[in-house]
Design an enzyme around this catalytic site. Structure first.
Site, PDB file in Angstrom:
ATOM      1  N   LYS A  83      -6.399  -6.992  10.247  1.00 62.38           N
ATOM      2  CA  LYS A  83      -5.249  -6.931  11.161  1.00 62.38           C
ATOM      3  C   LYS A  83      -5.601  -7.314  12.597  1.00 62.38           C
ATOM      4  CE  LYS A  83      -2.021  -5.095   8.335  1.00 62.38           C
ATOM      5  NZ  LYS A  83      -2.708  -4.357   7.305  1.00 62.38           N
ATOM      6  N   GLU A 105       5.356  -2.389  14.487  1.00 60.72           N
ATOM      7  CA  GLU A 105       5.682  -1.513  13.366  1.00 60.72           C
ATOM      8  C   GLU A 105       4.367  -1.213  12.644  1.00 60.72           C
ATOM      9  OE1 GLU A 105       5.611  -4.732  13.144  1.00 60.72           O
ATOM     10  OE2 GLU A 105       4.441  -4.998  11.320  1.00 60.72           O
ATOM     11  N   SER A 159     -10.276  -7.045   2.501  1.00 58.82           N
ATOM     12  CA  SER A 159      -9.441  -7.030   3.705  1.00 58.82           C
ATOM     13  C   SER A 159      -9.710  -5.846   4.640  1.00 58.82           C
ATOM     14  CB  SER A 159      -7.966  -7.042   3.308  1.00 58.82           C
ATOM     15  OG  SER A 159      -7.674  -5.990   2.408  1.00 58.82           O
TER      16      SER A 159
END
Ligand SMILES: *Cc1c(COP(=O)(O)O)cnc(C)c1O
Length: 399
Positions: free
Chosen positions: A100, A122, A387
């Site tokens: 991210k 969000e 990830s």
């Protein structure tokens, strides 16, 4: 489809149309109040991505703050157990522990360039909220994160991390009190004050230009992995596998391999506890095209078009829509999509811990589970995008 242009970070295989379409998917389906801010964002991003100064600043931030390039790790014991050659792209080793941050660092640099006064985001599992809070703190911008109250309870450590990093966490109590509702609330807040506010969207989703912009910021994963595997193995992998929530880590690793037709690309969705309504988040297995949060894509919905509730053991995959570029890659047959159940993901997480000494996020564990579900050639070279790290999931993995 265009040929690649630009440098490593921004060279693209699939360039959307000027309206942000990937084939018939994508686009921008928003209320009137968001049209201006989206056009402003599109113009600002188009100028930034051409600007060598912006690219240099991003590259420097990725190297010195995020910790790039991340390693490509050979998983020797897992490979021996499976009869494959498995390589792990280690996004779990980035600052804040998931891919991210590649995107939030890029979007926050863009917010500064646009002279915005604050950022909002969000979050579901809290990973995107933490990554936004970190990038915003570093840029000196106030940060507000919208999060459903159910997710706040499930992911309490990440709520604490966001607060520690100076963000304000707004509890969203509408709907199912999870990511979909938090996203609706963030879009509302953005349309109320788009002059001063930059909306940092967390996946390759939402209205144009977000799916393209997020893809571009995440594509560094695949460009690094492609160069690394060529150096290590002297050839391309047979297969690249990634989990798919909104689809940003998957599109981030797929993009560099799109033109390598012999490299199979597989995205793994959340199969949850079964494929009945409300039990999973496998949009390609149980969904149909529809519009949610400004984009036209595969969506879990009932026959009246009402969005269905979703379930996954991993909060990061628990969302009813998938990024529109994935819908198009599937339509043209360039990528395939599978799903792994909650139970298979948990098993894969334990396996990686025991065999390689790596605790993967439950999201990433869906990609690992696929190694057991598919048939590969003997000793085939496979890259799995890891990830994120699994510390946040310890409560679920060993309650
Ligand atoms: C958020 C998250 C995902 C899912 O999001 P994508 O946009 O599909 O990548 C996957 N893995 C981890 C570790 C995450 O934090």
């Amino acid at each position: 489809m265009d040929t690649p242009r630009g440098g490593v970070l921004f060279s693209l295989f699939m360039t959307p149309s000027s309206t942000g379409r990937f084939g018939c998917f994508g686009g921008s389906f928003v209320p009137e109040t968001l049209i201006e801010p989206l056009l402003e964002l599109e113009a600002a991003y188009a100028s930034a991505r051409r600007d060598p100064k912006f690219r240099a600043a991003l590259k420097n931030e990725l190297a010195t703050y995020v910790g790039r390039p991340t390693p490509l790790t050979f998983a020797g014991r897992l490979s021996a157990a499976l009869g494959l050659r498995v390589w792990l792209k280690r996004e779990d080793l980035t600052h804040t522990g998931a891919h991210k941050i590649n995107n939030t660092v890029g979007q926050v640099l863009l917010a500064l360039r646009m002279k915005k006064k604050r950022v909002i985001a969000e979050t579901g599992a809290g990973q995107h909220g933490v990554a936004t809070a970190a990038a915003a703190a570093r840029a000196g911008l106030p940060c507000v994160v919208y999060m459903g109250t159910d997710d706040m309870a499930r992911q309490a450590p990440n709520v604490a991390r966001m607060k520690m990093l100076g963000a304000t966490v707004v509890a969203v109590t509408s709907g199912l009190k999870t990511l979909k509702d938090a996203t609706s609330e963030a879009l509302r807040a953005w349309s109320a004050d788009s002059r001063e506010t930059f909306y940092v969207l967390g996946s390759a989703l939402g209205p144009h230009p977000y799916p393209t912009m997020v893809r571009d910021f995440q594509s560094v994963i695949g460009f690094e992995a492609r160069a690394q595997i060529l150096k290590e193995e002297g050839r391309l992998p047979a297969h690249v596998i990634a989990c798919v929530g909104g689809g940003s880590n998957a599109i981030g690793i797929f993009t560099a391999f799109l033109k390598d037709r012999k490299v199979a690309l597989t995205g793994v969705e959340a199969g949850g506890t079964g494929l009945g309504p409300g039990k999973h988040a496998a949009r390609f297995a149980g969904g149909a095209p529809g519009t949610l949060h400004g984009t036209y894509t595969y969506l879990l919905q009932d026959k009246n078009g009402q969005v269905l509730p979703t379930h996954s053991i991993s909060a990061g995959l628990d969302y009813p829509a998938v990024g529109p570029e994935h819908a198009e890659l599937r339509r043209i047959g360039r990528a395939t999509y599978a799903h792994a159940s909650d139970q298979q993901a948990v098993k894969a997480a334990h396996e990686l811990c025991r065999l390689e000494g790596i605790l993967p996020a439950l999201e990433s564990s869906h990609a690992l589970a696929y190694l057991h579900k598919a048939r590969f050639g003997k000793n085939a070279i496979v890259i799995v995008n890891l990830s994120g790290r699994g510390d946040k999931d310890l409560g679920t993995l060993c309650p």
